[in-house]
Design a protein around this motif. Structure first.
Motif, short mmCIF file in Angstrom:
data_model
loop_
_atom_site.label_atom_id
_atom_site.label_comp_id
_atom_site.label_asym_id
_atom_site.label_seq_id
_atom_site.Cartn_x
_atom_site.Cartn_y
_atom_site.Cartn_z
N ASN A 63 120.25 54.97 -20.83
CA ASN A 63 119.52 54.37 -19.70
C ASN A 63 120.06 52.98 -19.36
O ASN A 63 120.20 52.62 -18.19
CB ASN A 63 118.03 54.27 -20.04
N LYS A 64 120.40 52.21 -20.39
CA LYS A 64 120.92 50.87 -20.16
C LYS A 64 122.28 50.91 -19.47
O LYS A 64 122.57 50.10 -18.58
CB LYS A 64 121.02 50.11 -21.47
N LEU A 65 123.14 51.84 -19.89
CA LEU A 65 124.47 51.96 -19.28
C LEU A 65 124.35 52.31 -17.80
O LEU A 65 125.08 51.76 -16.96
CB LEU A 65 125.30 53.02 -20.01
N ALA A 66 123.43 53.22 -17.48
CA ALA A 66 123.22 53.59 -16.08
C ALA A 66 122.71 52.39 -15.28
O ALA A 66 123.14 52.16 -14.14
CB ALA A 66 122.24 54.75 -15.99
N LYS A 67 121.79 51.64 -15.86
CA LYS A 67 121.24 50.48 -15.17
C LYS A 67 122.30 49.42 -14.93
O LYS A 67 122.28 48.71 -13.92
CB LYS A 67 120.09 49.90 -16.00
N MET A 68 123.26 49.29 -15.86
CA MET A 68 124.34 48.32 -15.70
C MET A 68 125.24 48.67 -14.52
O MET A 68 125.91 47.80 -13.95
CB MET A 68 125.20 48.29 -16.96
N GLY A 69 125.29 49.98 -14.18
CA GLY A 69 126.13 50.41 -13.06
C GLY A 69 127.12 51.50 -13.39
O GLY A 69 127.84 51.98 -12.51
N TYR A 70 127.19 51.91 -14.64
CA TYR A 70 128.08 53.01 -15.00
C TYR A 70 127.53 54.30 -14.38
O TYR A 70 126.32 54.54 -14.38
CB TYR A 70 128.18 53.16 -16.52
#
Length: 304
Positions: A63-70
């Motif tokens: 979830n964090k990676l997606a939120k970062m923009g990945y």
């Protein structure tokens, strides 16, 4: 020295003002298609999903990676038919639930001495049939061999090229593409006759085998990624974007020239890999994607 200091302070203030303006105006952050090699967060993932249970840390980092923009992931943990302890179908659901896609996976099987001597690699291909089926179920676009042992002879290297062509054929039949990922050692010579990497590019079928160029390792080998783009145009459909630490921080990799020649290379996807950290892992992967999102020479998408 004072002039340089004041100019630097002005640049920082300008950046802070721009960020503040974006926040107050509600302007959406830049969106680009950037995949992340999950080896980048290995310190978090390596102990997740033991005994078939889904760890909170696993879901949290996706979830964090997606939120970062990945926008997608490249796996690096295929083992016993599973990805990070999850079935192919469940791994796909996990990634998509976080708001990303499954793009690719690093996995491979080297040839035995007997297979190299005989040129018969049918036994290893049985493993690949299961591997390909699992990757198809996980929704992979690419299966990439992350490395190989350095062949002792040119004949052994030729056998590997035939092997990769056959794997590529089987991947193609299942709607995927097979590729090879380099380190620095492939730019050495085999039997003092041929450059290993060049021979592989020249002796694999472009319709069956792509090359996922790790631009950092090419530079570390003393070579130019752009020179290789021009020498073998269209062969590098995927790039591993990596640096000595966080992406864009060392100054040793000419990312502007690399991305400005992406069309010559045939690039369709870019994968960020952060192998060396100079800060906590979550901060490291965030700094790296921020660099790519803010770099004017990185396009929003390279998909054809």
């Amino acid at each position: 020295m004072k002039i340089r200091f004041y100019l630097g302070m002005l640049a920082v203030l300008a950046m802070m003002t721009a960020c503040s303006a974006n926040e107050t105006s509600g302007e959406k952050p830049v969106k680009k298609e950037v995949c992340i090699q999950l080896y980048s967060v290995r310190d978090i993932l390596n102990n997740c999903n033991k005994d078939g249970n889904v760890s909170p840390e696993y879901t949290d980092i996706l979830n964090k990676l997606a939120k970062m923009g990945y926008t997608s992931v490249e796996a690096a943990n295929y083992n016993d038919g599973k990805f990070y302890g999850r079935t192919p179908e469940d791994f796909k659901k996990d990634v998509e639930a976080a708001g990303m896609k499954v793009l690719s996976s690093h996995t491979g099987k080297g040839l035995s001495d007997e297979e190299l001597a005989s040129g018969d690699f049918s036994e290893s291909l049985k493993w690949w049939d299961k591997c390909i089926a699992d990757h198809k179920a996980a929704g992979m676009k690419y299966i990439v061999c992350p490395s190989m042992s350095t062949p002792k002879t040119v004949k052994d290297l030729e056998t590997y090229c035939k092997y990769y062509n056959e794997i590529g054929k089987r991947c193609q039949e299942n709607g995927m593409t097979f590729g090879y990922h380099n380190h620095a050692y492939e730019f050495g010579k085999i039997e003092d006759q041929v450059v290993m990497y060049d021979y592989m590019v020249e002796h694999t079928d472009p319709a069956l085998v792509l090359f996922e160029m790790d631009v950092y390792w090419v530079v570390r080998a003393g070579k130019s990624p752009v020179d290789y783009f021009k020498k073998y145009p269209g062969r590098f459909k995927v790039l591993h974007i990596k640096d000595d630490r966080e992406i864009g921080q060392s100054g040793m990799v000419g990312f502007d020239a690399i991305f400005n020649n992406a069309e010559v290379a045939g690039v369709q996807d870019i994968v960020a890999e952060i192998e060396g950290y100079s800060m906590p892992v979550e901060e490291s992967v965030k700094v790296s994607i921020d660099y790519l999102l803010n770099a004017p020479f990185v396009k929003a998408s390279y998909s054809k």
